[in-house]
Design a protein around this motif. Structure first.
Motif, short mmCIF file in Angstrom:
data_model
loop_
_atom_site.label_atom_id
_atom_site.label_comp_id
_atom_site.label_asym_id
_atom_site.label_seq_id
_atom_site.Cartn_x
_atom_site.Cartn_y
_atom_site.Cartn_z
N ALA A 1 1.22 6.53 -6.93
CA ALA A 1 0.11 7.45 -7.25
C ALA A 1 0.54 8.91 -7.07
N SER A 2 1.41 9.17 -6.09
CA SER A 2 1.81 10.56 -5.84
C SER A 2 2.92 11.02 -6.78
N ARG B 1 2.15 1.68 -3.46
CA ARG B 1 1.10 2.13 -4.40
C ARG B 1 0.79 3.61 -4.18
N SER B 2 0.83 4.08 -2.93
CA SER B 2 0.62 5.52 -2.68
C SER B 2 1.77 6.32 -3.29
N ASP C 1 0.84 -1.21 0.00
CA ASP C 1 0.00 0.00 0.00
C ASP C 1 0.87 1.26 0.00
N MET C 2 1.95 1.22 0.78
CA MET C 2 2.83 2.41 0.82
C MET C 2 3.43 2.67 -0.56
N THR D 1 -11.48 1.89 -1.45
CA THR D 1 -10.45 2.91 -1.65
C THR D 1 -10.22 3.70 -0.37
#
Ligand code: AMP
Length: 218
Positions: free
Chosen positions: A40-41, A36-37, A33-34, A131
């Motif tokens: 995304a950023s 993927r963030s 998750d980290m 989400t």
């Protein structure tokens, strides 16, 4: 209490980590998750990790160790944490050991979730998550109670992972067997490893994990 959930992609680590987060007040740290963030950023780490993740390979140990080191130092981890997706190599496990030792902390339990390879492809194709809160669902095995509404937080947006496809899953499984499975003897040797049957139902796995957690420190 500091825990690691160890198992192949699709074993149900995220689902059980979320249960532990809610039931025991532990911080759920998912390196997937980290990352993927970060992707995304559009951060520097995200740019470096994107293609590697899309191929289903592992991001470098130095990035991962730095990422988790920063994260476990935050105040929400003071009561304890659940690592989901980290460590994935012996070098990461050694990095974690030295970070924890420096802070006078330690691992309480490493919980292996054992699942047959054949079941994993079925589990991974068809999964999606909320989400907003990360709660996991599945087209065939675990739909929200109310269609389109998250059971946990009432969110109405869901997403699917780009790397949850049959081709990438093969590479991810190979990475697990080649690079992550050596962690099993690593933790078994020090008496920290407990194994649960990840083929059982979500509730049964939850109970097996609760029994391990309640048995206390090693
Ligand atoms: P996950 O959500 O845990 O399945 O992770 C998704 C992807 O992120 C993996 O297939 C790897 O490319 C990358 N990743 C996550 N955690 C790690 C880690 N500890 N070490 C290396 N790569 C990782």
């Amino acid at each position: 209490m500091n825990l690691i959930l160890l198992g192949p992609p699709g074993a149900g680590k995220g689902t059980q980590a979320k249960e532990l987060e809610e039931g025991h007040g532990l911080a759920w740290l998912s390196t997937g998750d980290m990352l993927r963030s970060a992707v995304a950023s559009g951060s520097e780490i995200g740019r470096r990790a994107k293609a590697v993740m899309e191929r289903g390979e592992l991001v470098s140990d130095d990035i991962m160790i730095a990422m988790i080191g920063e994260r476990i130092g935050r105040s929400d981890c003071a009561r304890g944490f659940i690592l989901d997706g980290f460590p994935r190599t012996v070098a990461q496990a050694e990095g974690l050991d030295s970070m924890l030792a420096q802070e006078g902390r330690s691992l309480d339990r490493v919980i292996e979730m054992r699942v047959d390879d054949d079941a994993l492809v079925d589990r991974i194709s068809g999964r999606f998550s909320c989400t907003a809160c990360g709660a996991g669902y599945h087209d065939r095995h675990r739909r929200p109670r109310i269609e389109g509404v998250c059971d946990s937080c009432g969110g109405t947006e869901f997403s699917r992972r780009k790397d949850d496809n049959a081709e990438t899953v093969k590479t991810r499984l190979a990475a697990y067997h080649d690079q992550t499975a050596p962690l099993l003897p690593y933790y078994r040797k020090r008496g920290a490893l407990a194994t649960v049957d990840g083929m059982a139902s979500i509730d049964e796995v939850k109970q097996q994990i609760a029994a391990v957690v309640e048995a206390g420190d090693v």
